[in-house]
Write an enzyme that holds these catalytic residues in place. Structure first.
Site, PDB file in Angstrom:
ATOM      1  N   HIS A   1      -3.168  -5.819   2.684  1.00  0.00           N
ATOM      2  CA  HIS A   1      -2.680  -5.822   4.073  1.00  0.00           C
ATOM      3  C   HIS A   1      -3.138  -7.121   4.740  1.00  0.00           C
ATOM      4  CE1 HIS A   1      -1.811  -1.456   4.363  1.00  0.00           C
ATOM      5  NE2 HIS A   1      -2.931  -1.246   3.708  1.00  0.00           N
TER       6      HIS A   1
ATOM      7  N   CYS B   1       0.793  -1.222   0.000  1.00  0.00           N
ATOM      8  CA  CYS B   1       0.000   0.000   0.000  1.00  0.00           C
ATOM      9  C   CYS B   1       0.840   1.294   0.000  1.00  0.00           C
ATOM     10  CB  CYS B   1      -0.985  -0.038   1.165  1.00  0.00           C
ATOM     11  SG  CYS B   1      -2.378   1.065   0.966  1.00  0.00           S
TER      12      CYS B   1
HETATM   13  N1  GLN Z   1      -2.089   6.897   2.636  1.00  0.00           N
HETATM   14  C1  GLN Z   1      -2.237   6.049   1.492  1.00  0.00           C
HETATM   15  C2  GLN Z   1      -3.642   6.045   0.931  1.00  0.00           C
HETATM   16  O1  GLN Z   1      -4.567   6.374   1.631  1.00  0.00           O
HETATM   17  C3  GLN Z   1      -1.806   4.647   1.851  1.00  0.00           C
HETATM   18  C4  GLN Z   1      -2.753   3.950   2.765  1.00  0.00           C
HETATM   19  C5  GLN Z   1      -2.258   2.632   3.296  1.00  0.00           C
HETATM   20  O2  GLN Z   1      -1.070   2.353   3.269  1.00  0.00           O
HETATM   21  N2  GLN Z   1      -3.161   1.827   3.816  1.00  0.00           N
HETATM   22  O3  GLN Z   1      -3.825   5.705  -0.205  1.00  0.00           O
END
Ligand code: GLN
Length: 243
Positions: free
Chosen positions: A190, A93
């Protein structure tokens, strides 16, 4: 004992929804296979280890990404070199986004990335949240949890990690999740992703072994195979869960 050096990037700022578990799972599996795992936790300003066999990075809030991007730029060259040498990497992510060209946040800040992957990410006002199930040519069915505002677009044709079965992945239209470049994998999964998809962990370990020792034969581990039966059940159960 054969040692494998794992670089864990920015866990203080970038470790969301259990992503730190990927580091633990890789270490444990390395031990089961008879390696000596050595994990180097790297945060901004730290010294870079002399030798790296594998690199892991997790997700994070926009604020976490803002905290680390400066340091990441300083390490960009080293990390790109490692990726082009075939060092296996798993970026989840927020770190996946910053291994691309940039992430443009909802507040209009463009956070530069290090271009290991030829892609870019722009935030949308709508967050994508829920279980993500995909079919991967190399790895079969993968499942995890996605939560991101970022919509990721490829700048040139890249192999995705998987085709989306349910959920979104890279963006709301593409029907793909993640990207691969050499042995580097980026994904929105995740969970930690390796807990329900140990096939990915073994890929990283085999490629790390190949890079360091020139072979990619993992010693059989009956104990691990039994645990993987449980992981397969968790994969199955999560795949059937509504978003
Ligand atoms: N901040 C980034 C987004 O919202 C990554 C989010 C995350 O790593 N879950 O896209």
């Amino acid at each position: 004992m054969r040692r494998i050096d794992v670089l864990s990037l920015y866990t203080n700022d970038m470790s969301f929804y259990g992503d730190m578990g990927n580091v633990l799972i890789v270490s444990k599996r390395l031990s089961f296979y008879g390696f000596e795992p050595v994990v180097h936790f790297y945060n901004p300003g730290d010294s870079f280890p002399d030798h790296v066999d594998m690199v892991l990075g997790g997700g994070g809030q926009d604020s976490g990404q803002k905290n680390i991007f400066d340091d990441l730029q300083k390490r960009g060259r080293q990390l790109r070199d490692l990726a082009s040498q075939g060092v296996p990497m798993l970026m989840i992510c927020g770190m996946y986004q910053l291994f691309g060209k940039y992430f443009l946040t909802n507040s209009g800040k463009k956070i530069p990335g290090i271009s290991v992957f030829d892609l870019y990410t722009e935030a949308s006002p709508e967050r994508i949240i829920g279980n993500l199930v995909e079919e991967s040519e190399l790895f079969g069915r993968l499942v995890g949890f996605e939560n991101h505002s970022g919509q990721t677009y490829f700048s040139s044709p890249l192999p995705p990690l998987g085709r989306v079965v349910s959920g979104f992945g890279n963006n709301m239209k593409a029907g793909t999740d993640g990207a691969m470049a050499n042995n580097a994998i980026g994904t929105y999964l995740h969970g930690p992703v390796l807990s329900k998809n140990p096939v990915l962990a073994d890929f990283l370990i085999r490629k790390a072994e190949l890079g360091r020792y020139g072979t990619e034969e993992l010693a059989p581990s009956p104990a691990l195979r039994r645990l993987d039966g449980l992981a397969a059940k968790a994969n199955e159960a999560a795949s059937r869960r509504p978003r």
